[in-house]
Design an enzyme around this catalytic site. Structure first.
Site, short mmCIF file in Angstrom:
data_model
loop_
_atom_site.label_atom_id
_atom_site.label_comp_id
_atom_site.label_asym_id
_atom_site.label_seq_id
_atom_site.Cartn_x
_atom_site.Cartn_y
_atom_site.Cartn_z
N SER A 1 0.85 -1.19 0.00
CA SER A 1 0.00 0.00 0.00
C SER A 1 0.88 1.23 0.00
O SER A 1 2.01 1.21 0.51
CB SER A 1 -0.91 0.03 1.23
OG SER A 1 -1.60 1.27 1.34
N TYR B 1 -1.58 -0.32 10.46
CA TYR B 1 -1.73 -0.57 9.02
C TYR B 1 -0.49 -0.14 8.26
O TYR B 1 0.03 -0.87 7.41
CB TYR B 1 -2.96 0.14 8.48
CG TYR B 1 -3.27 -0.19 7.04
CD1 TYR B 1 -3.78 -1.44 6.70
CD2 TYR B 1 -3.06 0.74 6.02
CE1 TYR B 1 -4.06 -1.77 5.38
CE2 TYR B 1 -3.34 0.43 4.70
CZ TYR B 1 -3.84 -0.82 4.39
OH TYR B 1 -4.11 -1.14 3.07
#
Length: 258
Positions: A139, A152
């Site tokens: 990501s 995250y």
């Protein structure tokens, strides 16, 4: 002979979009998710014959289960040509709060160990065959740490580094390692974000570009490309400026937030 792709986290979002794209190209599918019924709810209406897919119900953080799943796949469907470790979760955390530490552990177990547990069991057979593609979904959030997104961001940074390490280990083996870093994609993971999401992309558009990158054997690709430019700029910002830019930015909802 039709090629085979395995995709984890295939029940929705990016995983579902990738499965639909590969199905449209005539590939056979090995689809992994905790919710088998959800996969069937969108798979059955598109009319793919039963001999072209298999659904595997498993939690990617369960290493033993993923070993069994991989063996089952290779026994009944064959060795995949492409394995995409896509399953992941995104929850805001505040590490000053003890109740959020187990949430962080869950995110790391799913997003990091889940990738290794997905790709690892196929490596010996792919190396023996001399071909195959292992894909880790990172990501843009793995480029720099964002307030409230510590778990995250850390997990996706780990995925990027893990895939880079694996690429070096498999050099000259015939097995390619591809790292894909999505920007903001309109999926259930982003629908509750209470902040601006520049260059938001629909899952089907991401899947199209991702599959092209995988087919080309790209070692690293940010999708969409505009977020790649943003990520490079953020990486170059001095910490003092970066911290000011993101001060007061809305945070990802925590698990206990209403």
């Amino acid at each position: 002979m039709a090629k085979l792709v395995m995709i984890t986290g295939a029940s929705s979002g990016i995983g579902q979009a990738l499965a639909l794209h590969y199905a449209a190209q005539g590939w056979h599918l090995a689809l992994v998710a905790r919710r088998e019924s959800v996969i069937k709810s969108w798979l059955d209406p598109i009319g793919i014959s039963a001999d072209r897919y298999q659904i595997y119900s498993a939690d990617v953080s369960d290493i033993a289960a993923m070993q069994r799943l991989a063996q089952d796949c290779m026994t009944h469907q064959g060795l995949p040509d492409v394995v995409i470790a896509n399953a992941g979760i995104s929850i805001g955390v505040d590490t000053a709060l003890p109740e959020d530490l187990p949430v962080m552990a869950l995110i790391l177990a799913t997003n990091v160990m889940g990738v290794a547990a997905t790709l690892g069991p196929f490596i010996p057979a792919m190396v023996a065959r001399g071909s195959g593609k292992l894909v880790g979904i990172g990501s843009v959030a793995g480029i720099r740490g964002l307030p409230g997104h510590g778990a995250y961001c850390a997990s996706k940074a780990a995925v990027i580094s893990y895939c880079e390490s694996l690429r070096g280990e498999l050099r000259n083996s015939g097995v390619q390692v591809v790292t894909l870093c999505p920007g903001y994609i309109a999926t259930p993971l982003t629908q509750n974000n209470g902040y601006n999401m520049p260059f938001l992309m629909q899952p089907n558009m991401f899947a199209e570009k991702a599959c092209l990158a995988i087919a080309a054997g790209d070692s690293y690709r940010v999708i969409p490309w505009q977020m790649g430019v943003v990520a490079k700029l953020l990486r170059l910002l001095p910490n003092s400026i970066f911290d000011k830019v993101f001060a007061g930015r809305p945070r990802k909802p925590r698990m206990t937030d209403s």
